[in-house]
Design an enzyme around this catalytic site. Structure first.
Site, PDB file in Angstrom:
ATOM      1  N   ARG A  48      34.628  23.032  67.300  1.00  0.00           N
ATOM      2  CA  ARG A  48      35.859  22.629  66.621  1.00  0.00           C
ATOM      3  C   ARG A  48      35.951  23.226  65.215  1.00  0.00           C
ATOM      4  NH1 ARG A  48      36.134  17.718  65.162  1.00  0.00           N
ATOM      5  NH2 ARG A  48      34.816  16.775  66.761  1.00  0.00           N
ATOM      6  N   TYR A  99      63.901  25.159  64.146  1.00  0.00           N
ATOM      7  CA  TYR A  99      63.451  24.970  65.528  1.00  0.00           C
ATOM      8  C   TYR A  99      63.438  23.480  65.861  1.00  0.00           C
ATOM      9  CZ  TYR A  99      60.200  24.836  69.475  1.00  0.00           C
ATOM     10  OH  TYR A  99      59.615  24.601  70.691  1.00  0.00           O
ATOM     11  N   ASP A 170      58.803  29.739  58.668  1.00  0.00           N
ATOM     12  CA  ASP A 170      58.505  29.951  60.084  1.00  0.00           C
ATOM     13  C   ASP A 170      58.965  31.373  60.410  1.00  0.00           C
ATOM     14  OD1 ASP A 170      58.492  30.073  62.877  1.00  0.00           O
ATOM     15  OD2 ASP A 170      58.967  27.943  63.098  1.00  0.00           O
ATOM     16  N   LYS A 195      54.840  33.173  71.170  1.00  0.00           N
ATOM     17  CA  LYS A 195      56.032  33.992  71.352  1.00  0.00           C
ATOM     18  C   LYS A 195      55.693  35.476  71.154  1.00  0.00           C
ATOM     19  CE  LYS A 195      58.005  29.935  71.721  1.00  0.00           C
ATOM     20  NZ  LYS A 195      58.609  29.238  70.560  1.00  0.00           N
TER      21      LYS A 195
HETATM   22  C1  LIG Z   1      58.382  28.015  69.904  1.00  0.00           C
HETATM   23  C2  LIG Z   1      58.581  27.824  68.455  1.00  0.00           C
HETATM   24  C3  LIG Z   1      57.781  26.922  67.728  1.00  0.00           C
HETATM   25  C4  LIG Z   1      56.752  26.043  68.396  1.00  0.00           C
HETATM   26  O1  LIG Z   1      55.682  26.793  68.906  1.00  0.00           O
HETATM   27  P1  LIG Z   1      54.819  26.330  70.196  1.00  0.00           P
HETATM   28  O2  LIG Z   1      53.854  27.454  70.338  1.00  0.00           O
HETATM   29  O3  LIG Z   1      55.782  26.198  71.336  1.00  0.00           O
HETATM   30  O4  LIG Z   1      54.181  25.046  69.857  1.00  0.00           O
HETATM   31  C5  LIG Z   1      57.980  26.840  66.349  1.00  0.00           C
HETATM   32  N1  LIG Z   1      58.924  27.588  65.735  1.00  0.00           N
HETATM   33  C6  LIG Z   1      59.711  28.459  66.398  1.00  0.00           C
HETATM   34  C7  LIG Z   1      60.728  29.246  65.663  1.00  0.00           C
HETATM   35  C8  LIG Z   1      59.570  28.607  67.781  1.00  0.00           C
HETATM   36  O5  LIG Z   1      60.360  29.463  68.430  1.00  0.00           O
END
Ligand SMILES: *Cc1c(COP(=O)(O)O)cnc(C)c1O
Length: 388
Positions: A48, A99, A170, A195
């Site tokens: 961890r 998001y 983000d 992503k």
């Molecule tokens: C998908 C997404 C998240 C969350 O990420 P996960 O890997 O699904 O937990 C946060 N911000 C944006 C802009 C996203 O597209």
């Protein structure tokens, strides 16, 4: 190398995170499957606390963003670790268009009295600045998912710093190839590595990146304590995907721009949102703070939610699915989700992948025509579109 010009991000994506250069070592840091390590070593004591495969990925993401990266089990785990750092009752200023997971997390924390949330329209700089008085954190997402609104990162970060607040961006939709928020004076960058960074729709991971050593240590400590640790196999696959990030972005970004232009001219499409289109409200901002316009296109179909649903049901090559940033093109009527009330009902979010632009266009054109035939004008609003 003779000169000390910084390496281009496309080169860093290939070279960073290779580990020590000892003769005979493998080029790629292998998958290290371990819950514990022999005592008295230099590395982490327990699974961890750290893992060599995570470290390789962290070095690569850190080199690309220009900071120290801490990887997590998902994007939301990274987001949670950052929000965990807000002092009790602290004020968080966040965009209405963030998001949906981030919005829900913040709304829930506000309802429980953990923090105070103030939502703003980030395009209205004056509103953001007014809300920042006494704030602990300014949350930004640019381009934002799914409306593709842009936020003026250096302008708003400067105002937040003047008010004593930290700034998080983000950067999931842009990636560090197209936008490096730490260079635009943000304090923390978060990613859904799920992503574009990993890029193959086969894993969940997240990352937070900062230039402040104490903050990076705090984030790693929160990861160890809350247990949002990524799997070593996922970290390996994410780094393997990251190697081709620049190439994928170049191809998908080019295709996204071309599809946006063709959609704009299509009679069954009412509005196209893509930061690369000159009439996008954030176009000039995108030219200033981004290198490229991303791989996401959002468009509204004539005939409302029913017509948009029919487009999703009619595509054959494009996959109707949520998520984004993989090699395959995905389409989704975003307003089908709870919490997407601000998203126009007929808006389709297209995550452009690596297929040929003409094949994608042929699929979209045929699906738009099939949707128009199924929902002729006049009875367009009659069926479908119920909230799910
Ligand atoms: C998908 C997404 C998240 C969350 O990420 P996960 O890997 O699904 O937990 C946060 N911000 C944006 C802009 C996203 O597209």
């Amino acid at each position: 190398m003779a000169d000390h010009r910084p390496l281009d991000p496309s080169t860093l994506a290939v070279t960073a995170g290779r580990g020590a250069r000892r003769p005979g070592d493998p080029l790629s840091v292998p998958v290290v499957l371990a819950s514990t390590y022999r005592a008295e070593g230099d590395g982490p004591p327990y699974g961890r606390d750290g893992n060599p495969t995570w470290t390789a990925l962290e070095e690569a993401i850190g080199a690309l963003e220009g900071g120290t990266a801490v990887v997590f089990s998902s994007g939301m785990a990274a987001v949670s670790a950052v929000i965990d750092g807000v002092p009790a009752g602290g004020l968080v200023v966040a965009p209405l268009a963030a998001y949906h997971g981030v919005r829900r997390l913040l709304t829930d924390a506000h309802a429980r009295g953990r923090l105070t949330l103030q939502t703003v329209e980030t395009a209205r700089g004056g509103d953001v600045i007014a809300a920042l008085r006494g704030a602990a954190l300014l949350w930004l997402e640019s381009p934002a998912n799914p409306l593709l609104d842009l936020a003026d990162i250096p302008g708003l970060a400067g105002a937040a710093h003047a008010a004593g607040a930290r700034v998080v961006v983000d950067n999931t939709l842009a990636t560090p190839i197209a936008q490096r928020p730490l260079e635009l004076v943000a304090d923390i960058v978060v990613h859904s590595v799920t992503k574009l960074l990993s890029g193959h729709s086969d894993l969940l991971m997240g990352a937070a990146v900062t230039r402040e050593p104490a903050l990076a240590t705090a984030l790693a400590s929160r990861r160890a304590l809350t247990g949002g640790v990524p799997g070593p196999m996922e970290a390996f696959l994410a780094l393997r995907g990251l190697r081709t990030l620049a190439l994928r972005l170049e191809r998908a970004g080019g295709t996204a721009g071309e599809l946006a232009r063709r959609l704009e001219r299509h009679p069954l499409v009412e509005r196209v949102r893509y930061p690369g289109l000159p009439d996008h409200p954030g176009h000039e901002l995108a030219r200033r703070q981004m290198q490229g316009f991303g791989t996401m296109v959002a468009f509204e179909v004539a005939g409302g939610a029913a017509a948009a649903d029919a487009v999703c049901a009619s595509v054959e090559l494009i996959v109707p699915a949520t998520s984004l940033g993989g090699v395959e093109t995905l389409i989704e009527r975003r307003a089908r989700w709870p919490g997407e009330e601000r998203t126009p009902p007929a808006l389709l979010r297209l995550s452009v992948g690596l297929e040929h632009v003409d094949d994608l266009w042929a699929d979209l054109e045929a699906a738009l025509e099939a949707a128009a035939a199924a929902n002729p004008p006049g009875r367009a609003m009659a069926g479908g579109g119920e909230a799910r």
